[in-house]
Scaffold this active site. Structure first.
Site, short mmCIF file in Angstrom:
data_model
loop_
_atom_site.label_atom_id
_atom_site.label_comp_id
_atom_site.label_asym_id
_atom_site.label_seq_id
_atom_site.Cartn_x
_atom_site.Cartn_y
_atom_site.Cartn_z
N GLU A 185 -11.88 -5.83 32.38
CA GLU A 185 -10.46 -5.89 32.71
C GLU A 185 -9.67 -6.54 31.58
OE1 GLU A 185 -9.60 -6.92 36.85
OE2 GLU A 185 -11.76 -6.81 37.17
N LYS A 200 -22.39 -13.21 43.06
CA LYS A 200 -23.49 -12.37 43.54
C LYS A 200 -24.75 -13.19 43.77
CE LYS A 200 -21.42 -8.33 41.37
NZ LYS A 200 -21.30 -7.60 40.07
N GLY A 298 -18.77 1.02 39.86
CA GLY A 298 -18.35 2.41 39.75
C GLY A 298 -18.00 2.98 41.11
#
Lengths: 405, 405
Positions: A185, A200, A298
């Site tokens: 980003e 995570k 994705g």
């Protein structure tokens, strides 16, 4: 017929809708029942979309529609997404999410509501994108005591490190390329500083302990200080530098979760994970070790994981909360040990002070700089050694841990 | 309290008992209910075992005991194991098995009985040992159309090929070593001729098509003809020779399952899978590709997979048959296409006949022998090419396909 609502029509949400309709027949066959997407929530205008009649800007249309029993949250962030998911769960709707920030920050609270309302809050897509990891961990590997997890959980940083390793690009050029390709980003902080990987590993740590592990209690270091010189020296040592998110269970029941760039030797499959791919190695007392590899982000890969949860919810709705995929809030100081207790071999690159190099170290290079890898030592000991070099007038140019798994 | 019976107290069965009692507390917590092992079936004498009071030599003790709702079959073979599993399923008992021969030969029949009796026949341990693959395929990846699977599904042959690759041992010496280490049996046929891998790819093929694919309809070639020379030439080409079990879905809905040694280029993670480890790469329209890696055999790894099934059965018993993990019998000629339709790049090692080498081929070595890799061609075309070399008086010393995934 079960009705599904999709929250957010960005990359992931639009992928969920696309993949659902593409494979609707086989999805419903596997689910064993009929279902359709009734609502798509997004504040933007999609009147040209083939699904235009499903769009709403008002979450209350979904919350108050008792026909909707399954909600796929694909908005991201922990503000609106938190409010909306909470409202849906409070109505007893099953929620599946791809939102790691939400799960890492608010998981315990949302799981408690799901339990109270006899529904499920699923989050397979929140770790490792397309890679099945949450469900295998708590279902397929349920007979194991999980002793250690380590892996590459951020595709952006793996892409950047790959460009440094394979194309000798320096960090800033590789970051620029990742931004141009849409992998990073404009503000790359969450990726390159390790915050995304930290969320995570918090989720995986919570899953294997049954206690919510919060991001602020995880030692987290990103890749911004990795130099091309260390990438090349690691190669000489037979290793690749990877951003590793890991958690280790100690004999006393505590855990050490951490995120940091590490040297991964070529013998480990993790060193071979290239491009934007993710991989998670899991150690358990039954399996020894297993690895899960795939696309960590994705549109369709993440949608695949969200829909995997949705299909499971279609199959099991009404049969209660899956208590194996849950955890409770806790005082993290009681379960998270100081990362300094963790022990690894350590890579040092120093200017001078050769007599301080511990016995048993392996010299990688001895020129203007002394580069060596120590035997196993705790992070506390490695920091003492670093201080000793500094005190002796030598500069510690780099210090990195070596992953042993 | 649910009662479990373990059939067979060999390597896997004793591992199931050991791991169950080692992790009983956490296993039952995940299952959400109390359970114990009531029977262990084995014809041998285990009166010195701490579990001696659980042993029986008579399957009817188990079949006729209504308290027993879950059976873990770890006997192997498709004779007694078939009779016993069938008898248990006919009584409505849930069965989980590590027995790939049984599933590959009798899966459709046993799954039909399970459906009729509203119970489950699970077989996570039958493919890839400890590796979660069956459940991830039909649950986590349920939103995908699976287009291709390829992997290393036999640890013994991977060990042998690894010794050839890394230590330049020839096939017979490597086989002898595998036998000495207990990795290969005295009669190694099932492993080295590819029959074991064939059974496993049959199971995966059945799972993704919903139709029982029988071993006799799978083109199967083992590793006995692999020479050290080809191993070294493959290395020069940038590839490792691996025994690959694969299945590809064609656009017409048919599949091509096959087992054969293939050149796997170093870019593919599969080429890096060493020792007795297994790995399965799965391609789907949502995930792109994902890989699952771990120990394909062994006492506790296989027991971990069997117990994962048992825990799932404890959680779901009484709630019916999981129709996503099932398939029906079928005329294989309607679904299995001729392997000759499959297309790969092809590695040839020939003596002479250079003018017959197809345009676009990459020459690996051109000395006394001509070694080259063609562009993609069908197996039918490759056999024509082979015949052409022979007709021209050149000897085709080796022909191997190249895995492209």
């Amino acid at each position: 017929m079960s009705k599904i609502a999709v929250l957010g029509y960005g990359v992931v949400g639009s992928g969920v809708v696309e993949l659902f309709y593409k494979n609707k027949e086989s999805i419903l066959k596997k689910a064993g029942k009929d279902a359709d997407i009734k609502y798509i929530l997004d504040i933007r205008d999609f009147s040209d979309s083939p699904y235009s009649e499903k769009f709403t800007k008002d979450i209350n249309d979904i919350v108050n529609d008792d026909e909707v029993t399954i909600v796929a949250e694909c908005m991201g962030g922990a503000t609106f997404a938190y409010d909306f998911v909470k409202a849906c769960l409070l109505k007893g709707k099953n929620v599946s999410t791809s939102n790691k920030e939400l799960v890492a920050k608010k998981g315990a609270e949302l799981l408690a509501i799901a339990k109270e309302k006899n529904c499920n809050f699923f989050f397979e897509a929140s770790v490792g994108g397309a890679i099945p990891i949450i469900r295998p961990l708590h279902k397929c590997l349920a007979a194991n005591q999980i002793t250690q997890i380590a892996g590459i959980l951020n595709g952006t940083t793996n892409f950047i490190l790959g460009k440094m390793i394979n194309d000798s690009m320096d960090f800033s050029d590789a970051l620029k390329m990742a931004q141009e390709l849409g992998y990073a980003e404009k503000d790359p902080t969450a990726d390159v500083e390790g915050h995304d990987a930290c969320r995570k590993i918090c989720i995986l740590s919570s899953l294997i302990t049954g206690k919510h592990i919060y991001p602020e209690n995880v030692y987290t270091k990103g890749i911004t200080e990795i130099s091309l010189r260390d990438v090349k020296l690691a190669e000489k040592f037979g290793a690749a530098i990877k951003l590793i998110a890991s958690v280790r269970k100690l004999d006393n029941g505590k855990i050490i979760p951490m995120v940091m760039p590490m040297l991964v030797q070529y013998e480990s499959l993790i060193s071979r994970v290239d491009d934007v791919f993710n991989a998670v190695m899991v150690c358990g007392d039954g399996i020894d070790r297993a690895m899960f590899y795939g696309r960590g982000a994705g549109k369709l890969p993440t949608a695949s994981a969200v829909l995997g949860d949705v299909i499971e919810q279609l199959k099991t709705e009404g049969s209660g909360t899956d208590m194996a995929q849950t955890w409770v809030d806790c005082d993290n100081s009681e379960i998270v040990a100081d990362y300094k207790e963790n022990a690894c071999r350590m890579y040092f690159r120093v200017t001078g002070g050769k007599d301080l190099m511990p016995a048993g170290s392996e010299i990688v290079e001895n020129g203007d700089e002394l580069v060596f890898v120590t035997e196993k030592m705790t992070f506390a000991e490695s920091e003492k050694l670093e201080a000793a070099f500094t005190a002796a007038g030598a500069e510690v140019k780099a210090k990195l841990a070596v992953l042993d798994m």
